[in-house]
Design a protein around this motif. Structure first.
Motif, PDB file in Angstrom:
ATOM      1  N   SER B  59       0.726  -0.863   6.476  1.00 15.38           N
ATOM      2  CA  SER B  59       1.622   0.233   6.104  1.00 15.38           C
ATOM      3  C   SER B  59       3.020  -0.286   5.797  1.00 15.38           C
ATOM      4  N   ILE B  60       3.453  -1.334   6.508  1.00 14.73           N
ATOM      5  CA  ILE B  60       4.797  -1.870   6.290  1.00 14.73           C
ATOM      6  C   ILE B  60       4.914  -2.435   4.865  1.00 14.73           C
ATOM      7  N   TYR B  61       3.843  -3.112   4.402  1.00 15.65           N
ATOM      8  CA  TYR B  61       3.875  -3.631   3.018  1.00 15.65           C
ATOM      9  C   TYR B  61       3.950  -2.475   2.016  1.00 15.65           C
ATOM     10  N   PHE B  63       5.317   0.450   2.542  1.00 17.12           N
ATOM     11  CA  PHE B  63       6.690   0.982   2.590  1.00 17.12           C
ATOM     12  C   PHE B  63       7.620   0.161   1.703  1.00 17.12           C
ATOM     13  N   LEU B  64       7.469  -1.163   1.784  1.00 18.19           N
ATOM     14  CA  LEU B  64       8.331  -2.052   0.998  1.00 18.19           C
ATOM     15  C   LEU B  64       8.166  -1.788  -0.492  1.00 18.19           C
TER      16      LEU B  64
END
Lengths: 605, 85
Positions: B59-61, B63-64
């Motif tokens: 999920s962090i990727y 978001f980026l």
């Protein structure tokens, strides 16, 4: 050279750099003091935001909190998603518009948009409660880190930390803080990443810890996945599997949401986006901030889970190639004589790791003695309970350089990194507090005719005052510091975020609606937390025991900010609908912040 | 400043981009990472399942990529409507 001297040298060098930057980046005007003259490059601002955002808790504790959680590591992913997903909300919903507005503080926007000194004052109160509760944990973090690495008492460490922050925050303001945060980011990310890479190489053969997490377990021959190995070993010892499902999916959802909107509503994070030159920079800078944050946050679950597997296979040597319980537990004699296990003894002396040979068999059995199945095995084999009596969460990060047999300077760098993380967050919070006092209270209501020079002096005195108060509260924390941080996120989610978002995206929300919404969000969230955590965190004053059985609909006090935010939105819409719409000039203000053009001109006022 | 109808169109286009982006934001984290995880157990990602990996890293990727894609699209929109700085 011994480790202590090395720690002193490395920490000393980093402190000299911070002070040097402070002297170079001295603030000459209120614009520089509050917003670094609005001339910070978006990439540098992203880096400063990363350091500002990542606290001692992110650096030292988060990996361990994830890895050692009783319910397994998956449920704790709420921290990983929550503390990064908030930046999407910031970039899309808040940062560009607040940058276009072009002033210095969050309450100033709320006061102008809702044409009300009362709304501004209420925002100041929310800001101070949020930032003060948050800064207490940072000051404790500074004290504890100093205490651990430089062999001074926690209190002495706290004084040293406060003095360093004083030096660059009082003179440099936002400008000094920004450039020291850039340096602090570089220190903390190197310190975090080096041990992580080595551990990942050893356990999975992957250079990148992010790939190691989903790679295969090298010491076992390489045909077992790393996570499968971890699940196998911990479940064998009676613990819940690392990748187990959440115990309460609804609560995990609300907790993640609360951390996300809380992140987007934290004043000390929002004001970082006032420092870039253009609206477009505010958008991209939020992206850069997340790049720099993700460098640590994507590594953290790998660091934690690898450290946990390392610890477990150390205690049960047979677990490396097969099943843990097919062989004996490690013996006390082995720990005391094997040079590769020096780190175990080192961390025993700090008290973060403790063991006790309860059944006197010379072996240290580590297992979950709350598991029925394990107790049956234990009775059969003559064990008298779990003998690894204490494993502190923080060890999962702090012990890694020694576990990986890295040289002493890496250990010293980790000390400097932990201090950088705590100091940079404390400084950002202190700036948010002091600018609310000097700009919103003094310039905004007490003495609006104050000169530029007078306001600069007021800002510096407010900063000094905030540091003194934070130091005092760090020395005498009300309750546990970790609990107070829950209040900060809950309140930011329930007060600041909704009011800012409605102020930008709705022209219809008026003064009455905004004030009613903030009040409802503030009171509801604070009361719900106090009921379980104690009134104003004073131990023993809680009305209900802090256990899931007592929670309303199973919602933990940590997750309640989401509900507070929903109540804030609903109250503001209903009250605004029943009262008259905002004046034309306020509606024009909303129109103007929605258009990027002309941000440069709006900065001077 | 641009005229009223043009700025309305600009704002509408912006809100549309935000809505699509937030839908992706929600699906990547709350959707794949939390709510849908039990249903997607069959899809494995290196020793665990897709939902686990999305929650811990994936999920962090997303978001980026989302933030930079939003910034790029908005820069284009700013130019089209003549409201860039």
């Amino acid at each position: 050279m011994d480790q202590f001297t090395l720690n002193l040298i490395v920490v000393g060098i980093t402190f000299a750099i911070y002070i040097g930057i402070a002297v170079w980046a001295r603030a000459g005007s209120t614009s520089e003091f509050y917003a670094a003259g609005q001339g910070v490059h978006p990439v540098l601002n992203g880096m400063a935001t990363g350091a500002d955002w990542m606290s001692a808790a992110s650096f030292i504790s988060m990996a361990g909190i994830i890895a050692m959680a009783g319910a397994g590591g998956y449920e704790q992913s709420a921290f990983l998603m929550g503390w990064t997903g908030g930046y999407v909300l910031l970039a899309l919903l808040l940062a560009p518009y607040l940058r276009k507005f072009g002033k210095f503080t969050v309450p100033e926007f709320i006061g102008d948009r809702f044409y009300s000194g009362g709304a501004r004052l209420l925002a100041v109160i929310c800001l101070i409660v949020i930032s003060v509760t948050y800064v207490i944990g940072q000051m404790r973090g500074v004290g504890v880190t100093f205490g651990r690495f430089l062999e001074v008492s926690t209190d002495t460490g706290l004084y040293i930390g406060a003095a360093i922050v004083f030096a660059y925050a009082v003179f440099g303001g936002m400008k000094g803080i920004t450039y020291t945060q850039v340096a602090q980011y570089v220190v903390l990310i190197i310190a975090y990443t080096i041990p992580a890479i080595f551990i990942s190489m050893q356990l999975t053969g992957n250079f990148f810890p992010q790939l190691g997490l989903i790679g295969s377990y090298a010491p076992g021959g390489g045909d077992v996945a790393f996570l499968a190995k971890l699940d196998q070993v911990v479940t064998e010892l009676g613990f819940r599997a690392y990748t187990s499902d959440s115990m309460n999916m609804f609560n995990m959802f609300l907790f993640t949401m609360s951390l996300m909107i809380g992140t987007a509503g934290l004043p000390h994070v929002i004001i970082r986006f006032f420092t870039v030159p253009k609206v477009a920079d505010a958008r991209s800078s939020a992206g850069w901030a997340l790049v720099f944050i993700a460098l640590l946050y994507t590594v953290a679950p790998a660091v934690g889970s690898m450290a946990r597997l390392n610890l477990t296979t150390t205690m049960w040597p047979n677990a490396v190639a097969g099943n843990a319980l097919d062989g004996d537990a490690i013996s006390r004699a082995e720990i005391d004589s094997n040079p590769n296990l020096n780190w175990v003894r080192t961390w025993e002396t700090t008290g973060l790791l403790a063991m006790e040979d309860k059944n006197g068999d010379g072996l240290i059995q580590y297992y979950n003695d709350k598991s029925e199945a394990m107790n049956a095995i234990a009775a059969e084999r003559g064990w008298a309970g779990n003998e690894l009596t204490k494993v502190d969460n923080d060890m999962m990060v702090l012990a890694n350089p020694e576990i990986a047999q890295l040289p002493g300077w890496v250990i010293a760098l980790v000390a400097a990194g932990a201090l950088a993380a705590a100091l940079s967050t404390a400084a950002g919070l202190l700036l948010a507090i002091s600018s609310a006092i000097s700009h919103d209270l003094i310039k905004g209501s007490i003495n609006p005719n104050i000169s530029e020079k007078g306001e600069m002096l007021a800002a510096r005195i407010s900063m000094a005052f905030a540091i003194v108060v934070a130091t005092y509260l760090g020395l005498n924390p009300p309750g546990f510091a970790a609990q107070t941080v829950a209040l900060a996120f809950g309140l930011a989610a329930a007060t600041i975020f909704p009011v800012l978002m409605m102020g930008i995206f709705s022209k219809r929300i008026n003064k009455e609606g905004a004030i009613a919404g903030m009040l409802v969000g503030l009171v509801f969230t604070a009361v719900y937390i106090f009921i379980y955590k104690g009134w104003f965190f004073i131990p023993g004053t809680n009305n209900l025991e802090d256990i899931p059985a007592n929670y309303m609909f199973g919602i933990s006090p940590l997750s309640i900010g989401t509900v507070g935010a929903v109540l804030n939105f609903a109250t503001a819409y209903i009250v605004s609908g029943a009262t008259k719409e905002p004046p034309v000039e306020v509606q024009d203000l909303v129109e103007s912040i929605r258009i990027p053009k002309g941000a440069g001109a709006a900065t001077h006022h | 400043m641009a005229d009223k109808s043009s700025s309305n169109a600009y704002w509408k286009a912006n809100v549309r981009i935000i809505t699509i982006s937030l839908a992706i934001w929600f699906v990547a984290s709350f959707g794949l990472g939390i709510i849908l995880r039990p249903m997607l157990k069959g899809i494995s990602v290196g020793g665990a399942d897709l939902g686990f990996w999305m929650a811990q890293n994936g999920s962090i990727y997303v978001f980026l990529v989302l933030i930079f894609a939003y910034a790029a699209r908005m820069n284009k929109l700013d130019r089209e409507h003549g409201v860039e700085e």
